[in-house]
Motif scaffolding. Structure first.
Motif, PDB file in Angstrom:
ATOM      1  N   VAL A  81      -3.184 -17.151  -8.396  1.00 34.16           N
ATOM      2  CA  VAL A  81      -4.524 -16.839  -7.880  1.00 34.16           C
ATOM      3  C   VAL A  81      -4.459 -16.583  -6.375  1.00 34.16           C
ATOM      4  N   GLU A  82      -3.689 -17.420  -5.644  1.00 36.40           N
ATOM      5  CA  GLU A  82      -3.568 -17.218  -4.193  1.00 36.40           C
ATOM      6  C   GLU A  82      -2.870 -15.897  -3.872  1.00 36.40           C
ATOM      7  N   GLN A  83      -1.817 -15.590  -4.614  1.00 44.69           N
ATOM      8  CA  GLN A  83      -1.112 -14.335  -4.367  1.00 44.69           C
ATOM      9  C   GLN A  83      -2.007 -13.134  -4.665  1.00 44.69           C
ATOM     10  N   ALA A  84      -2.768 -13.219  -5.739  1.00 47.37           N
ATOM     11  CA  ALA A  84      -3.700 -12.127  -6.040  1.00 47.37           C
ATOM     12  C   ALA A  84      -4.769 -12.008  -4.967  1.00 47.37           C
ATOM     13  N   ALA A  85      -5.227 -13.156  -4.457  1.00 49.79           N
ATOM     14  CA  ALA A  85      -6.243 -13.114  -3.398  1.00 49.79           C
ATOM     15  C   ALA A  85      -5.681 -12.456  -2.150  1.00 49.79           C
ATOM     16  N   SER A  86      -4.400 -12.711  -1.859  1.00 47.51           N
ATOM     17  CA  SER A  86      -3.810 -12.074  -0.678  1.00 47.51           C
ATOM     18  C   SER A  86      -3.703 -10.570  -0.862  1.00 47.51           C
ATOM     19  N   ALA A  87      -3.696 -10.108  -2.099  1.00 50.01           N
ATOM     20  CA  ALA A  87      -3.681  -8.664  -2.373  1.00 50.01           C
ATOM     21  C   ALA A  87      -5.083  -8.096  -2.523  1.00 50.01           C
ATOM     22  N   GLY A  88      -6.119  -8.906  -2.249  1.00 49.86           N
ATOM     23  CA  GLY A  88      -7.488  -8.419  -2.322  1.00 49.86           C
ATOM     24  C   GLY A  88      -8.123  -8.547  -3.688  1.00 49.86           C
ATOM     25  N   LEU A  89      -7.532  -9.358  -4.596  1.00 53.93           N
ATOM     26  CA  LEU A  89      -8.054  -9.503  -5.950  1.00 53.93           C
ATOM     27  C   LEU A  89      -8.591 -10.916  -6.123  1.00 53.93           C
ATOM     28  N   THR A  90      -9.834 -11.012  -6.564  1.00 58.37           N
ATOM     29  CA  THR A  90     -10.454 -12.311  -6.837  1.00 58.37           C
ATOM     30  C   THR A  90     -10.249 -12.655  -8.306  1.00 58.37           C
ATOM     31  N   VAL A  91      -9.642 -13.803  -8.563  1.00 61.19           N
ATOM     32  CA  VAL A  91      -9.303 -14.196  -9.933  1.00 61.19           C
ATOM     33  C   VAL A  91     -10.066 -15.461 -10.281  1.00 61.19           C
ATOM     34  N   THR A  92     -10.737 -15.437 -11.404  1.00 60.82           N
ATOM     35  CA  THR A  92     -11.445 -16.605 -11.943  1.00 60.82           C
ATOM     36  C   THR A  92     -10.680 -17.107 -13.152  1.00 60.82           C
ATOM     37  N   VAL A  93     -10.303 -18.373 -13.132  1.00 57.21           N
ATOM     38  CA  VAL A  93      -9.502 -18.963 -14.210  1.00 57.21           C
ATOM     39  C   VAL A  93     -10.369 -19.928 -14.992  1.00 57.21           C
ATOM     40  N   ILE A 147       3.266  -7.039  -1.947  1.00 53.53           N
ATOM     41  CA  ILE A 147       3.818  -6.580  -0.662  1.00 53.53           C
ATOM     42  C   ILE A 147       3.325  -5.170  -0.341  1.00 53.53           C
ATOM     43  N   ASN A 148       3.253  -4.303  -1.342  1.00 58.47           N
ATOM     44  CA  ASN A 148       2.789  -2.936  -1.121  1.00 58.47           C
ATOM     45  C   ASN A 148       1.344  -2.908  -0.636  1.00 58.47           C
ATOM     46  N   VAL A 149       0.504  -3.729  -1.297  1.00 53.59           N
ATOM     47  CA  VAL A 149      -0.908  -3.764  -0.877  1.00 53.59           C
ATOM     48  C   VAL A 149      -1.029  -4.294   0.546  1.00 53.59           C
ATOM     49  N   GLN A 150      -0.325  -5.405   0.835  1.00 53.49           N
ATOM     50  CA  GLN A 150      -0.422  -5.990   2.165  1.00 53.49           C
ATOM     51  C   GLN A 150       0.169  -5.078   3.233  1.00 53.49           C
ATOM     52  N   ALA A 151       1.221  -4.334   2.890  1.00 52.92           N
ATOM     53  CA  ALA A 151       1.769  -3.380   3.853  1.00 52.92           C
ATOM     54  C   ALA A 151       0.752  -2.305   4.177  1.00 52.92           C
ATOM     55  N   GLY A 152       0.028  -1.831   3.137  1.00 56.72           N
ATOM     56  CA  GLY A 152      -1.024  -0.842   3.404  1.00 56.72           C
ATOM     57  C   GLY A 152      -2.120  -1.399   4.273  1.00 56.72           C
ATOM     58  N   VAL A 153      -2.506  -2.661   4.025  1.00 53.80           N
ATOM     59  CA  VAL A 153      -3.534  -3.291   4.859  1.00 53.80           C
ATOM     60  C   VAL A 153      -3.042  -3.423   6.297  1.00 53.80           C
ATOM     61  N   GLY A 154      -1.775  -3.876   6.435  1.00 54.53           N
ATOM     62  CA  GLY A 154      -1.237  -4.042   7.784  1.00 54.53           C
ATOM     63  C   GLY A 154      -1.185  -2.735   8.552  1.00 54.53           C
ATOM     64  N   LEU A 155      -0.788  -1.663   7.901  1.00 48.65           N
ATOM     65  CA  LEU A 155      -0.743  -0.365   8.586  1.00 48.65           C
ATOM     66  C   LEU A 155      -2.135   0.114   8.962  1.00 48.65           C
ATOM     67  N   ALA A 156      -3.105  -0.113   8.072  1.00 51.23           N
ATOM     68  CA  ALA A 156      -4.460   0.368   8.358  1.00 51.23           C
ATOM     69  C   ALA A 156      -5.109  -0.405   9.495  1.00 51.23           C
ATOM     70  N   LEU A 157      -4.790  -1.699   9.635  1.00 46.46           N
ATOM     71  CA  LEU A 157      -5.455  -2.549  10.636  1.00 46.46           C
ATOM     72  C   LEU A 157      -4.574  -2.845  11.841  1.00 46.46           C
ATOM     73  N   LEU A 158      -3.424  -2.184  11.927  1.00 49.81           N
ATOM     74  CA  LEU A 158      -2.489  -2.513  12.997  1.00 49.81           C
ATOM     75  C   LEU A 158      -3.116  -2.311  14.381  1.00 49.81           C
ATOM     76  N   ASP A 159      -3.926  -1.261  14.560  1.00 54.58           N
ATOM     77  CA  ASP A 159      -4.527  -0.964  15.862  1.00 54.58           C
ATOM     78  C   ASP A 159      -5.908  -1.577  16.004  1.00 54.58           C
ATOM     79  N   SER A 160      -6.704  -1.520  14.941  1.00 59.27           N
ATOM     80  CA  SER A 160      -8.090  -1.980  15.040  1.00 59.27           C
ATOM     81  C   SER A 160      -8.220  -3.488  14.918  1.00 59.27           C
ATOM     82  N   ASP A 161      -7.428  -4.141  14.124  1.00 58.34           N
ATOM     83  CA  ASP A 161      -7.550  -5.584  13.911  1.00 58.34           C
ATOM     84  C   ASP A 161      -6.147  -6.188  13.845  1.00 58.34           C
ATOM     85  N   PRO A 162      -5.498  -6.377  14.969  1.00 59.79           N
ATOM     86  CA  PRO A 162      -4.118  -6.902  14.957  1.00 59.79           C
ATOM     87  C   PRO A 162      -4.003  -8.262  14.277  1.00 59.79           C
TER      88      PRO A 162
END
Length: 446
Positions: free
Chosen positions: A326-338, A262-277
């Motif tokens: 893996v999906e949750q990590a991907a949503s936080a910008g982390l690529t996981v190989t299992v 949630i913290n990572v996604q909140a940072g992404v949302g704040l950074a892209l709120l104006d440029s990429d809604p």
């Protein structure tokens, strides 16, 4: 809640002279309620070293009070029985022993009344009853239930732990009786009395030994029961501590992972709120989904706390939920190989849950503390053990989202509960590695 609302509008129950508060009623002072609650507290186990004074009229042994209770009822009943029984014994031994007179009855009362202090001062009581009974016997009064006072005093003293002093008092009792019955009888009433037979002395000695043995047996059993109670109390506290630790680990693993995403996604949302809604909207959707899942898992843990005897409504997570991680990590910008070994073992529930939480916590640490956006998870069976390895290429960022640094400790505790191990540390070629080895037949040590 009422007190909080009162604090907003004014202190609850506040009264000023001349301005009575509506709904306010005078009540007992707080110290009186404290005293009533103090009297209702249950007594603790012990030998009269608690906190209450216990001046009641009961026959309790005073456990859990600073001073044991006065055994009024048993003392009165025993004294009445001794007086009545000695009266009838005097009629039965008329002509053989001296008749009871006021002095004899006073000795019987003294021997009985002294038992009132048997719980507070057991050694003086057993010594005093022995002296009074020897004086009663030396005065030539009839034999009878007066010996019960010595028996009760002896039992109380030994059970309370005063063994050697009681042995000495009982030895003195037998020796004094031998002295009276075989030497001093010539100068003691009744006139013309003869020496007692040695068979009678053997009977008295047997009675003394049997009384001491029974008292020792009662003392041993009482100490054993006290040890068992203490052990049960320690085991209950240990189980409670283990349960609190388990719940703390569950809450930490659930919240740390979810809040990191949630913290990572909140940072992404704040950074892209104006440029990429649109991308910001995707981040918010991820936050909503992740927070909903975290709330569900936290609610499950809280339901277990409220009703510990009921089964959980949802199955415990296991390695079958690795794709979700893996999906949750991907949503936080982390690529996981299992990578999963060819042989996929059937895991016991405890091992399955521990393996899932360890991988979850390791990926959470990569999201929070690593500058790498890639991680590798390896799951394989090695004999009768499960090996989990989580690698990232670093470097460490030193970032922290507010965690308390309990992630690695929680992983080690989970593994140790199953007789497994967790090794975590920097790799020689850079990055960080978490390696967990869990026995497939492991059971939690409870």
């Amino acid at each position: 809640m009422d007190e909080q609302r009162g604090a907003v509008g004014g202190a609850p129950g506040r009264w000023r002279p001349g301005r009575p508060h509506r709904g306010w009623r005078p009540g007992p002072p707080p110290w009186s309620r404290w005293a009533e609650a103090r009297e209702e507290l249950p007594a603790a186990d012990g030998h009269g070293h608690g906190h209450g004074h216990g001046h009641g009229d009961g026959d309790g042994d005073g456990e859990g009070s600073r001073h044991p209770r006065w055994p009024w009822r048993s003392t009165v009943l025993l004294t009445a029985f001794v007086l009545t029984g000695s009266h009838f014994a005097g009629h039965a031994q008329d002509g053989e022993r001296s008749p009871l007179d006021p002095f004899g009855r006073a000795l019987l009362c003294a021997a009985g009344v002294m038992l009132l202090w048997r719980l507070r001062h057991p050694v003086p009581v057993v010594s005093g009853t022995v002296a009074v009974v020897l004086l009663y016997t030396g005065a030539g009064y009839p034999y009878g239930p007066v010996l019960l006072t010595v028996a009760v005093a002896c039992f109380s003293a030994i059970v309370s732990g005063h063994r050697h002093a009681t042995w000495a008092a009982m030895g003195a009792f037998w020796a004094g009786h031998v002295l009276i019955a075989h030497l001093l009888y010539r100068w003691l009433p009744p006139a013309g009395d003869r020496a007692a037979s040695w068979s009678q002395e053997i009977v008295i000695a047997t009675w003394v030994v049997a009384l001491v043995a029974l008292s020792e047996l009662a003392r041993v059993r009482r100490e054993q029961w006290a040890r068992e109670r203490a052990e049960r109390a320690r085991a209950a506290r240990r189980r409670a501590d283990e349960e609190r630790l388990r719940i703390a680990r569950e809450l930490h693993d659930v919240l740390a992972h979810s809040i990191s995403v949630i913290n990572v996604q909140a940072g992404v949302g704040l950074a892209l709120l104006d440029s990429d809604p649109e991308q910001a909207r995707t981040a918010l959707a991820t936050i909503k989904a992740q927070s909903k899942e975290a709330l569900g898992e936290v609610r499950q843990v809280l339901d277990t706390l409220r009703a510990p005897g009921t089964a959980p409504r949802a199955p415990a997570p296991g390695l079958d939920r690795l794709p979700e991680l893996v999906e949750q990590a991907a949503s936080a910008g982390l690529t996981v190989t299992v990578t999963v070994g060819q042989e996929q073992p059937r895991l016991p529930p405890g091992v399955d849950l521990a393996a899932f939480r360890i991988v979850q916590e390791a990926l959470t640490n990569v999201v929070r503390h690593s500058g790498s956006r890639e991680a590798r998870v390896s799951v394989e069976r090695s004999g009768d053990r499960l090996r989990l390895r989580v690698d990232d290429d670093g470097p460490a960022t030193g970032a922290d989202t507010g965690g308390g640094g309990n992630g690695l400790a929680g992983m080690r505790e989970r593994a140790a509960a199953l007789n497994g191990t967790v090794e975590a540390g920097p790799r020689s070629d850079g990055g960080f590695r978490v390696l967990a080895v869990l026995p497939l037949g492991g059971r939690e040590d409870r």
